[in-house]
Design a protein around this motif. Structure first.
Motif, mmCIF file in Angstrom:
data_model
loop_
_atom_site.group_PDB
_atom_site.id
_atom_site.type_symbol
_atom_site.label_atom_id
_atom_site.label_comp_id
_atom_site.label_asym_id
_atom_site.label_seq_id
_atom_site.Cartn_x
_atom_site.Cartn_y
_atom_site.Cartn_z
ATOM 1 N N LYS A 25 0.872 -1.172 0.000
ATOM 2 C CA LYS A 25 0.000 0.000 0.000
ATOM 3 C C LYS A 25 0.907 1.219 0.000
ATOM 4 C CE LYS A 25 -3.360 -2.861 1.041
ATOM 5 N NZ LYS A 25 -4.159 -3.502 0.074
ATOM 6 N N VAL A 26 0.634 2.189 -0.871
ATOM 7 C CA VAL A 26 1.491 3.361 -1.006
ATOM 8 C C VAL A 26 0.705 4.617 -0.655
ATOM 9 C CG1 VAL A 26 2.895 4.714 -2.607
ATOM 10 C CG2 VAL A 26 2.777 2.229 -2.858
ATOM 11 N N ILE A 27 1.253 5.405 0.278
ATOM 12 C CA ILE A 27 0.734 6.744 0.545
ATOM 13 C C ILE A 27 1.891 7.703 0.299
ATOM 14 C CG2 ILE A 27 -0.963 5.943 2.228
ATOM 15 C CD1 ILE A 27 0.835 7.136 4.434
ATOM 16 N N ALA A 28 1.574 8.945 -0.016
ATOM 17 C CA ALA A 28 2.626 9.909 -0.320
ATOM 18 C C ALA A 28 2.171 11.310 0.038
ATOM 19 C CB ALA A 28 2.997 9.846 -1.798
ATOM 20 N N PHE A 29 3.133 12.134 0.461
ATOM 21 C CA PHE A 29 2.845 13.548 0.680
ATOM 22 C C PHE A 29 2.548 14.182 -0.671
ATOM 23 C CE2 PHE A 29 3.949 18.013 1.648
ATOM 24 C CZ PHE A 29 3.058 18.195 2.693
ATOM 25 N N THR A 30 1.866 15.300 -0.667
ATOM 26 C CA THR A 30 1.378 15.957 -1.877
ATOM 27 C C THR A 30 2.444 16.071 -2.966
ATOM 28 O OG1 THR A 30 -0.081 17.236 -0.437
ATOM 29 C CG2 THR A 30 0.146 17.992 -2.703
ATOM 30 N N ALA A 31 3.639 16.495 -2.605
ATOM 31 C CA ALA A 31 4.700 16.702 -3.601
ATOM 32 C C ALA A 31 5.154 15.391 -4.256
ATOM 33 C CB ALA A 31 5.895 17.391 -2.951
ATOM 34 N N GLU A 67 3.058 12.656 -4.755
ATOM 35 C CA GLU A 67 1.935 11.893 -5.305
ATOM 36 C C GLU A 67 2.139 11.448 -6.756
ATOM 37 O OE1 GLU A 67 -1.897 13.627 -4.793
ATOM 38 O OE2 GLU A 67 -1.882 13.293 -2.630
ATOM 39 N N PRO A 68 2.662 12.319 -7.647
ATOM 40 C CA PRO A 68 2.857 11.851 -9.033
ATOM 41 C C PRO A 68 3.769 10.625 -9.114
ATOM 42 C CG PRO A 68 2.993 14.245 -8.949
ATOM 43 C CD PRO A 68 2.960 13.761 -7.514
ATOM 44 N N MET A 69 4.836 10.598 -8.324
ATOM 45 C CA MET A 69 5.737 9.454 -8.339
ATOM 46 C C MET A 69 5.036 8.204 -7.789
ATOM 47 S SD MET A 69 9.105 8.351 -6.281
ATOM 48 C CE MET A 69 8.016 7.959 -4.960
ATOM 49 N N ALA A 70 4.280 8.373 -6.705
ATOM 50 C CA ALA A 70 3.567 7.243 -6.116
ATOM 51 C C ALA A 70 2.526 6.682 -7.091
ATOM 52 C CB ALA A 70 2.898 7.675 -4.814
ATOM 53 N N GLN A 71 1.849 7.561 -7.810
ATOM 54 C CA GLN A 71 0.870 7.109 -8.803
ATOM 55 C C GLN A 71 1.544 6.354 -9.942
ATOM 56 O OE1 GLN A 71 -0.957 10.935 -9.527
ATOM 57 N NE2 GLN A 71 -2.791 10.338 -8.386
ATOM 58 N N THR A 90 -0.598 -0.479 -4.540
ATOM 59 C CA THR A 90 -1.864 0.239 -4.610
ATOM 60 C C THR A 90 -1.642 1.603 -3.978
ATOM 61 O OG1 THR A 90 -3.152 -1.793 -4.426
ATOM 62 C CG2 THR A 90 -4.293 0.258 -3.920
ATOM 63 N N PHE A 91 -1.963 2.658 -4.718
ATOM 64 C CA PHE A 91 -1.798 4.025 -4.229
ATOM 65 C C PHE A 91 -3.082 4.499 -3.569
ATOM 66 C CE2 PHE A 91 -2.443 8.588 -5.151
ATOM 67 C CZ PHE A 91 -1.482 9.099 -4.292
ATOM 68 N N PHE A 92 -2.960 5.069 -2.376
ATOM 69 C CA PHE A 92 -4.079 5.677 -1.671
ATOM 70 C C PHE A 92 -3.805 7.167 -1.521
ATOM 71 C CE2 PHE A 92 -4.471 1.290 -0.318
ATOM 72 C CZ PHE A 92 -5.837 1.090 -0.384
ATOM 73 N N LYS A 93 -4.670 7.996 -2.088
ATOM 74 C CA LYS A 93 -4.531 9.448 -1.945
ATOM 75 C C LYS A 93 -4.654 9.787 -0.462
ATOM 76 C CE LYS A 93 -6.098 13.758 -3.928
ATOM 77 N NZ LYS A 93 -4.738 14.236 -4.080
ATOM 78 N N THR A 94 -3.852 10.732 -0.018
ATOM 79 C CA THR A 94 -3.814 11.095 1.396
ATOM 80 C C THR A 94 -4.012 12.595 1.541
ATOM 81 O OG1 THR A 94 -2.243 9.299 1.741
ATOM 82 C CG2 THR A 94 -2.461 10.882 3.509
ATOM 83 N N LYS A 95 -4.909 12.985 2.456
ATOM 84 C CA LYS A 95 -5.121 14.398 2.781
ATOM 85 C C LYS A 95 -4.279 14.718 4.005
ATOM 86 C CE LYS A 95 -9.895 14.390 1.162
ATOM 87 N NZ LYS A 95 -11.292 14.571 1.559
#
Length: 84
Positions: free
Chosen positions: A34-40, A42-46, A57-62
């Protein structure tokens, strides 16, 4: 479809995992992450998740902060049931 961006690195890492070792329980070709990433990041994680469907699997994180300064984050798509 071309080569996934991190394919060589992941393939190389799998070469160092001995079969039936303790490490093989946590790293290996059949593991799912499972992959979460800080906003900056996110493109790499996706790209990682898209390049290795079924492996990541990428999960968007707020991301935010509570009034006392501690981190406040919400993993979108994980509601009620712990998927991690």
């Amino acid at each position: 479809r071309g080569t996934a961006p991190f394919e060589k690195e992941i393939m190389a890492a799998n070469l160092f995992v001995k079969p039936n070792s303790i490490a093989s329980r946590y790293h290996g070709p059949n593991k799912h992450y499972k992959v979460i990433a800080f906003t900056a990041m996110e493109p790499m994680a996706q790209r990682l998740a898209e390049g290795f469907e079924g492996r990541f699997t990428f999960f968007k994180t707020k991301w935010g902060k509570f009034a006392d300064g501690t981190d406040d984050f919400d993993i979108v798509g994980i509601d009620g049931e712990n998927e991690t």
